[in-house]
Design an enzyme around this catalytic site. Structure first.
Site, PDB file in Angstrom:
ATOM      1  N   SER A   7      37.908  45.128  71.570  1.00  0.00           N
ATOM      2  CA  SER A   7      37.660  45.362  70.144  1.00  0.00           C
ATOM      3  C   SER A   7      36.704  44.303  69.625  1.00  0.00           C
ATOM      4  CB  SER A   7      38.970  45.288  69.355  1.00  0.00           C
ATOM      5  OG  SER A   7      38.671  45.094  67.987  1.00  0.00           O
ATOM      6  N   HIS A  32      35.607  49.154  71.683  1.00  0.00           N
ATOM      7  CA  HIS A  32      36.467  49.627  70.598  1.00  0.00           C
ATOM      8  C   HIS A  32      35.890  49.139  69.269  1.00  0.00           C
ATOM      9  CE1 HIS A  32      40.390  50.998  69.056  1.00  0.00           C
ATOM     10  NE2 HIS A  32      40.367  49.935  68.259  1.00  0.00           N
ATOM     11  N   ASP A  34      36.409  49.082  65.303  1.00  0.00           N
ATOM     12  CA  ASP A  34      37.409  49.233  64.245  1.00  0.00           C
ATOM     13  C   ASP A  34      36.737  49.378  62.888  1.00  0.00           C
ATOM     14  OD1 ASP A  34      40.013  48.958  65.570  1.00  0.00           O
ATOM     15  OD2 ASP A  34      39.285  46.967  66.131  1.00  0.00           O
ATOM     16  N   MET A  36      37.246  49.908  58.974  1.00  0.00           N
ATOM     17  CA  MET A  36      38.294  49.737  57.950  1.00  0.00           C
ATOM     18  C   MET A  36      37.677  49.851  56.563  1.00  0.00           C
ATOM     19  SD  MET A  36      40.152  46.408  59.470  1.00  0.00           S
ATOM     20  CE  MET A  36      40.687  46.296  61.173  1.00  0.00           C
ATOM     21  N   HIS A  65      37.622  53.685  66.141  1.00  0.00           N
ATOM     22  CA  HIS A  65      38.967  53.760  65.552  1.00  0.00           C
ATOM     23  C   HIS A  65      38.816  53.743  64.031  1.00  0.00           C
ATOM     24  CE1 HIS A  65      43.099  51.499  65.088  1.00  0.00           C
ATOM     25  NE2 HIS A  65      43.114  52.695  64.539  1.00  0.00           N
ATOM     26  N   MET A  67      40.104  53.546  60.542  1.00  0.00           N
ATOM     27  CA  MET A  67      41.228  53.187  59.669  1.00  0.00           C
ATOM     28  C   MET A  67      40.742  53.382  58.239  1.00  0.00           C
ATOM     29  SD  MET A  67      42.518  49.904  61.830  1.00  0.00           S
ATOM     30  CE  MET A  67      40.955  49.767  62.678  1.00  0.00           C
ATOM     31  N   MET A 136      49.654  52.375  67.850  1.00  0.00           N
ATOM     32  CA  MET A 136      49.375  51.030  67.325  1.00  0.00           C
ATOM     33  C   MET A 136      50.528  50.097  67.680  1.00  0.00           C
ATOM     34  SD  MET A 136      46.390  50.950  65.959  1.00  0.00           S
ATOM     35  CE  MET A 136      46.522  49.258  65.380  1.00  0.00           C
ATOM     36  N   GLY A 141      44.863  46.716  60.605  1.00  0.00           N
ATOM     37  CA  GLY A 141      44.207  45.984  59.528  1.00  0.00           C
ATOM     38  C   GLY A 141      43.587  44.657  59.958  1.00  0.00           C
ATOM     39  N   PHE A 142      44.232  44.009  60.913  1.00  0.00           N
ATOM     40  CA  PHE A 142      43.748  42.689  61.302  1.00  0.00           C
ATOM     41  C   PHE A 142      43.863  42.473  62.803  1.00  0.00           C
ATOM     42  CE2 PHE A 142      45.189  42.534  56.962  1.00  0.00           C
ATOM     43  CZ  PHE A 142      44.148  41.890  56.312  1.00  0.00           C
ATOM     44  N   GLY A 143      42.901  41.762  63.345  1.00  0.00           N
ATOM     45  CA  GLY A 143      43.000  41.341  64.738  1.00  0.00           C
ATOM     46  C   GLY A 143      43.867  40.092  64.812  1.00  0.00           C
ATOM     47  N   GLY A 144      44.200  39.681  66.020  1.00  0.00           N
ATOM     48  CA  GLY A 144      44.901  38.411  66.216  1.00  0.00           C
ATOM     49  C   GLY A 144      46.378  38.408  65.865  1.00  0.00           C
ATOM     50  N   ASP A 174      46.912  49.349  71.054  1.00  0.00           N
ATOM     51  CA  ASP A 174      45.965  48.534  70.293  1.00  0.00           C
ATOM     52  C   ASP A 174      46.716  47.569  69.389  1.00  0.00           C
ATOM     53  OD1 ASP A 174      43.842  47.558  68.811  1.00  0.00           O
ATOM     54  OD2 ASP A 174      43.440  49.438  67.760  1.00  0.00           O
ATOM     55  N   GLY A 175      46.481  46.286  69.619  1.00  0.00           N
ATOM     56  CA  GLY A 175      47.045  45.261  68.743  1.00  0.00           C
ATOM     57  C   GLY A 175      47.893  44.250  69.486  1.00  0.00           C
ATOM     58  N   GLY A 176      47.408  43.028  69.563  1.00  0.00           N
ATOM     59  CA  GLY A 176      48.181  41.938  70.155  1.00  0.00           C
ATOM     60  C   GLY A 176      48.361  42.029  71.659  1.00  0.00           C
ATOM     61  N   GLY A 196      41.222  42.566  71.496  1.00  0.00           N
ATOM     62  CA  GLY A 196      40.161  41.893  70.756  1.00  0.00           C
ATOM     63  C   GLY A 196      40.161  40.408  71.050  1.00  0.00           C
TER      64      GLY A 196
HETATM   65  C1  DX5 Z   1      43.820  46.245  64.280  1.00  0.00           C
HETATM   66  C2  DX5 Z   1      42.708  46.816  65.127  1.00  0.00           C
HETATM   67  C3  DX5 Z   1      42.686  46.291  66.504  1.00  0.00           C
HETATM   68  C4  DX5 Z   1      42.453  44.802  66.615  1.00  0.00           C
HETATM   69  C5  DX5 Z   1      42.852  44.326  67.966  1.00  0.00           C
HETATM   70  O1  DX5 Z   1      43.909  46.944  63.113  1.00  0.00           O
HETATM   71  O2  DX5 Z   1      42.850  48.227  65.214  1.00  0.00           O
HETATM   72  O3  DX5 Z   1      41.746  47.002  67.298  1.00  0.00           O
HETATM   73  O4  DX5 Z   1      41.143  44.438  66.353  1.00  0.00           O
HETATM   74  O5  DX5 Z   1      42.698  42.967  68.013  1.00  0.00           O
HETATM   75  P1  DX5 Z   1      43.723  42.023  68.778  1.00  0.00           P
HETATM   76  O6  DX5 Z   1      43.649  42.403  70.221  1.00  0.00           O
HETATM   77  O7  DX5 Z   1      43.219  40.664  68.488  1.00  0.00           O
HETATM   78  O8  DX5 Z   1      45.091  42.288  68.211  1.00  0.00           O
HETATM   79 ZN    ZN Z   2      41.651  49.330  66.714  1.00  0.00          ZN
END
Ligand code: DX5
Ligand code: ZN
Length: 238
Positions: A7, A32, A34, A36, A65, A67, A136, A141-144, A174-176, A196
């Site tokens: 991502s 990927h 994202d 938003m 993706h 959102m 999900m 909404g947020f990475g990390g 997707d996510g974490g 990501g």
């Molecule tokens: C969150 C995104 C993810 C995110 C993944 O809303 O859809 O794609 O960027 O990032 P990490 O791997 O850092 O959780």
């Molecule tokens: Zn995503």
């Protein structure tokens, strides 16, 4: 086959083209992207013009993706920008089936995403039409963020149900996700892995991607990891 889809949310946006080339060379099969809108999720990222611009720098598969609320308004724009796979959220519109069919009618691949609180059963009626389901593993909404372990059983439910129907569908998480916890997702039935921060924040993307592919191959769907965790033989580290 396991697919790694980095991502770009965690990439250096001032060097987007170079960042994509870097992970492509490191063995990623998708990118990927994202999108938003600040309404469906409490954050904004980028839209179709940015995707169109990076499209000129690479032929890697663009896994977009969305959102955004009422995604049907923008499908044409993302197709024109060069999206190969378009994922819409079940929760983002009145009639997700219609939007999925529209994407398919344009010869693109279509996927349906569900947020952590959405039950897996909502995707069942569409399994025969979808190319991929995105489960999900964090609130979008947020990475990390940290992966939510309770979402993993939804992956297993969808994989088990699809297998029962004889449908060979991609299941994305997707996510974490990182090289240590991805085994829980693949063992439950995921085969497309988004990451990501785990990839872009690492000193060497290649090392992480190789480690991820290796872990996925060691723990494919039904390899028994869940039972061993249950019996306390393997420590759960998500
Ligand atoms: C969150 C995104 C993810 C995110 C993944 O809303 O859809 O794609 O960027 O990032 P990490 O791997 O850092 O959780
Ligand atoms: Zn995503």
């Amino acid at each position: 086959m396991f697919i790694i889809s980095p991502s770009v949310l965690a990439a250096d946006f001032s060097q987007l083209g170079a960042e994509i080339k870097k992970v492509e060379k490191a063995g990623a099969q998708y990118i990927h992207l994202d999108v938003m809108d600040g309404i469906f999720v409490p954050n904004m990222s980028f839209g179709a013009p940015v995707i169109a611009s990076i499209r000129r720098t690479t032929s890697i598969i663009f896994d977009v993706h969305l959102m955004i609320t009422e995604p049907q308004r923008y499908i044409d724009d993302f197709l024109k920008a060069g999206a190969d796979i378009i994922t819409i959220h079940y929760e983002s519109c009145e009639n997700p089936a219609e939007v999925i069919r529209y994407i398919k009618s344009k010869e693109a691949r279509a996927a349906l995403a569900i947020k952590p609180a959405t039950p897996p059963e909502v995707v069942y009626p569409l399994l025969g039409e979808l190319d991929m389901v995105l489960v999900m593993t964090v609130e979008p909404g947020f990475g990390g963020q940290k992966m939510m372990p309770e979402t993993i059983e939804k992956v297993r439910a969808i994989r088990t149900y699809a297998n029962k129907l004889g449908i060979d569908i991609d299941i994305q998480v997707d996510g974490g996700i990182n090289a240590d916890n991805l085994k829980y997702a693949t063992e439950a039935g995921a085969n497309v892995i988004v990451a990501g921060s785990a990839i872009f924040n690492a000193p060497r993307a290649r090392d992480v991607i190789e480690k991820m592919k290796h872990a996925a191959e060691l723990y494919p769907f039904g390899s028994g990891l869940a039972e061993r965790v249950e019996k306390g033989k393997v420590k759960k580290r998500v």
